[in-house]
Design an enzyme around this catalytic site. Structure first.
Site, PDB file in Angstrom:
ATOM      1  N   ARG A  78       1.060  -1.138   0.115  1.00 38.46           N
ATOM      2  CA  ARG A  78       0.179   0.021   0.046  1.00 38.46           C
ATOM      3  C   ARG A  78       0.816   1.278   0.189  1.00 38.46           C
ATOM      4  O   ARG A  78       1.466   1.499   0.803  1.00 38.46           O
ATOM      5  CB  ARG A  78      -0.795   0.010   1.065  1.00 38.46           C
ATOM      6  CG  ARG A  78      -1.812   1.274   1.475  1.00 38.46           C
ATOM      7  CD  ARG A  78      -2.908   1.207   0.401  1.00 38.46           C
ATOM      8  NE  ARG A  78      -3.683   0.093   0.517  1.00 38.46           N
ATOM      9  CZ  ARG A  78      -4.726  -0.137  -0.552  1.00 38.46           C
ATOM     10  NH1 ARG A  78      -4.761   0.580  -1.728  1.00 38.46           N
ATOM     11  NH2 ARG A  78      -5.623  -1.218  -0.096  1.00 38.46           N
ATOM     12  N   ARG A 134       0.957  -6.504  -9.616  1.00 38.89           N
ATOM     13  CA  ARG A 134       1.440  -5.990  -8.291  1.00 38.89           C
ATOM     14  C   ARG A 134       1.812  -6.911  -7.460  1.00 38.89           C
ATOM     15  O   ARG A 134       2.193  -6.488  -6.376  1.00 38.89           O
ATOM     16  CB  ARG A 134       0.272  -4.952  -8.074  1.00 38.89           C
ATOM     17  CG  ARG A 134      -0.948  -5.353  -7.416  1.00 38.89           C
ATOM     18  CD  ARG A 134      -1.798  -4.129  -7.227  1.00 38.89           C
ATOM     19  NE  ARG A 134      -3.357  -4.552  -6.847  1.00 38.89           N
ATOM     20  CZ  ARG A 134      -3.957  -3.985  -6.146  1.00 38.89           C
ATOM     21  NH1 ARG A 134      -3.637  -2.783  -5.698  1.00 38.89           N
ATOM     22  NH2 ARG A 134      -5.123  -4.325  -5.840  1.00 38.89           N
ATOM     23  N   HIS A 151       0.139   3.298 -10.751  1.00 39.10           N
ATOM     24  CA  HIS A 151      -0.778   3.716  -9.505  1.00 39.10           C
ATOM     25  C   HIS A 151       0.117   4.613  -8.364  1.00 39.10           C
ATOM     26  O   HIS A 151       0.122   3.831  -7.342  1.00 39.10           O
ATOM     27  CB  HIS A 151      -1.201   2.505  -9.018  1.00 39.10           C
ATOM     28  CG  HIS A 151      -2.773   2.671  -8.079  1.00 39.10           C
ATOM     29  ND1 HIS A 151      -2.664   3.582  -7.109  1.00 39.10           N
ATOM     30  CD2 HIS A 151      -3.690   2.346  -8.027  1.00 39.10           C
ATOM     31  CE1 HIS A 151      -3.754   3.535  -6.355  1.00 39.10           C
ATOM     32  NE2 HIS A 151      -4.464   2.839  -7.107  1.00 39.10           N
ATOM     33  N   ASP A 164     -12.366   9.741  -6.451  1.00 39.60           N
ATOM     34  CA  ASP A 164     -11.912   8.674  -7.130  1.00 39.60           C
ATOM     35  C   ASP A 164     -12.422   8.765  -8.487  1.00 39.60           C
ATOM     36  O   ASP A 164     -13.548   8.619  -9.143  1.00 39.60           O
ATOM     37  CB  ASP A 164     -12.763   7.199  -6.624  1.00 39.60           C
ATOM     38  CG  ASP A 164     -12.081   5.970  -7.191  1.00 39.60           C
ATOM     39  OD1 ASP A 164     -11.077   6.057  -8.070  1.00 39.60           O
ATOM     40  OD2 ASP A 164     -12.634   4.748  -6.632  1.00 39.60           O
ATOM     41  N   GLU A 169      -2.189   8.762 -11.141  1.00 38.84           N
ATOM     42  CA  GLU A 169      -2.010   7.606 -11.740  1.00 38.84           C
ATOM     43  C   GLU A 169      -2.006   8.004 -13.289  1.00 38.84           C
ATOM     44  O   GLU A 169      -2.876   8.113 -13.997  1.00 38.84           O
ATOM     45  CB  GLU A 169      -2.998   6.540 -11.756  1.00 38.84           C
ATOM     46  CG  GLU A 169      -3.200   6.331 -10.113  1.00 38.84           C
ATOM     47  CD  GLU A 169      -4.193   5.300  -9.668  1.00 38.84           C
ATOM     48  OE1 GLU A 169      -4.687   4.567 -10.360  1.00 38.84           O
ATOM     49  OE2 GLU A 169      -4.922   5.531  -8.682  1.00 38.84           O
TER      50      GLU A 169
HETATM   51  C1  BG6 Z   1      -7.927   3.373  -7.572  1.00 40.20           C
HETATM   52  C2  BG6 Z   1      -9.202   3.295  -7.965  1.00 40.20           C
HETATM   53  O1  BG6 Z   1      -6.845   3.403  -8.502  1.00 40.20           O
HETATM   54  O2  BG6 Z   1      -7.218   2.558  -6.804  1.00 40.20           O
HETATM   55  C3  BG6 Z   1      -9.850   2.820  -6.544  1.00 40.20           C
HETATM   56  O3  BG6 Z   1      -9.653   4.135  -8.819  1.00 40.20           O
HETATM   57  C4  BG6 Z   1      -9.473   1.956  -5.777  1.00 40.20           C
HETATM   58  O4  BG6 Z   1     -11.587   2.582  -6.854  1.00 40.20           O
HETATM   59  C5  BG6 Z   1      -7.709   2.257  -5.323  1.00 40.20           C
HETATM   60  O5  BG6 Z   1      -9.984   1.880  -4.349  1.00 40.20           O
HETATM   61  C6  BG6 Z   1      -7.220   1.221  -4.482  1.00 40.20           C
HETATM   62  O6  BG6 Z   1      -7.225  -0.052  -5.122  1.00 40.20           O
HETATM   63  P1  BG6 Z   1      -6.731  -1.193  -4.135  1.00 40.20           P
HETATM   64  O7  BG6 Z   1      -7.081  -2.339  -5.002  1.00 40.20           O
HETATM   65  O8  BG6 Z   1      -5.292  -1.180  -4.105  1.00 40.20           O
HETATM   66  O9  BG6 Z   1      -7.418  -0.999  -2.782  1.00 40.20           O
END
Ligand code: BG6
Length: 293
Positions: free
Chosen positions: A67, A93, A162, A207, A265
């Site tokens: 994360r 990922r 991302h 978002d 992103e």
């Molecule tokens: C973003 C999405 O890119 O990533 C969101 O647009 C999403 O909808 C976020 O909640 C995080 O995603 P994840 O799978 O890493 O929890």
């Protein structure tokens, strides 16, 4: 690409949180890249400090995405279009990439990581491919993600680099570069909305998936910094902050951490998925830098 003993000056192979990683240094900057997901977790410059954001609650474990930093969403973005049980944001990922080597290029160090299709990827993505991430660390961080079709049939893929960026307080920053762009709002469900005004400010869960090919700048007065996200061959820009409730629902995201980050992103998501004929390659790049405000 080589990685001779002499290159140890700029590239160190280390273990961090139990995962294989690389520490890259050039031009007063330093980056940490996990082989797990080809995941850039940190980019620090001498002048501006850390530009990326990483959760204190991040989980470092095979099969789980880290994360923060720059997870790579490939070969689909968000939920799989037809198979809800497939992993969100694809498999890149959570797969270990291969370290192909590193070398100096002028003031920067460039390293390459790769992932090829195999039995495991074929179960969820029945196409032959080779993906390469080229990470260049210097005054700026550049991530170039190339996908090559190594099979004999055309396929489509989605991609998002991302990028989680660190900010003083998301409620105080201004995002520039998306004025007038059309976007789908994943919070309200509105499609084809238009970004009014030159700047985007944040006052709730955000978002949004923008049709946009250009630069985005984060103006952060408290940090006296402007963080710049440039990109090439990307027709989508995703902007995300989970805000209070969604942050609480995520086990790997501290309840009080959401003000300190925003995701910008560089992506190609449907209807801008990339169509790749046999033997063709496509590369999307994102370049992160900062300047004093
Ligand atoms: C973003 C999405 O890119 O990533 C969101 O647009 C999403 O909808 C976020 O909640 C995080 O995603 P994840 O799978 O890493 O929890």
């Amino acid at each position: 690409m080589q990685n001779s003993a002499a290159d140890a000056r700029h590239t160190e192979q280390i273990e961090a949180h139990g995962l294989k990683a690389l520490r890259l240094r050039a031009c007063g900057s330093e980056a940490l890249v996990y082989l797990h997901g080809a995941h850039v977790a940190s980019f620090r410059t001498r002048e501006h400090g850390e530009l990326l954001w990483l959760s204190e609650s991040a989980i470092y474990s095979p099969g789980k995405a880290i994360r923060g930093g720059v997870p790579i969403c490939f070969p689909w973005f968000g939920a799989h279009p037809t198979e809800p049980s497939f992993p969100a944001h694809g498999f890149a990922r959570t797969r270990e990439f291969r370290f192909e080597g590193a070398e100096e290029r002028g003031d920067s160090v460039l390293c390459e990581l790769s992932l090829a299709s195999d039995e495991q990827t074929a179960k969820v993505f029945p196409h032959a491919f080779r993906a390469r991430l080229r990470v260049s660390v210097g005054r700026e961080l550049s991530l170039a993600f190339e996908v090559e079709n190594t099979g004999d049939a055309e396929f489509d893929y989605e991609l998002a680099l991302h990028t989680y960026l660190g900010v003083s307080d998301v409620r105080q920053i201004a995002l520039e570069g998306l004025g007038g762009a059309s976007y789908d709002d994943k919070v309200s469900g509105a499609r084809g909305a238009r970004q009014e005004g030159a700047t985007l400010r944040f006052d709730g869960e955000t978002d949004r998936v923008y049709d946009s090919t250009g630069r985005v700048t984060i103006d952060d007065a408290a940090l006296r910094r402007r963080t710049i996200v440039d990109k090439t061959a990307s027709r989508t820009t995703v902007v995300w902050n989970p805000w209070i409730d969604k942050a609480k629902r995520m086990a790997d995201f501290g309840d009080d951490e959401w003000p300190g980050m925003v995701c910008v992103e560089a992506a190609n998501t449907s209807p801008h998925a990339v169509r790749l004929p046999p033997e063709a390659k496509h590369t999307t790049t994102t370049i992160i830098s900062a300047e004093t405000r």
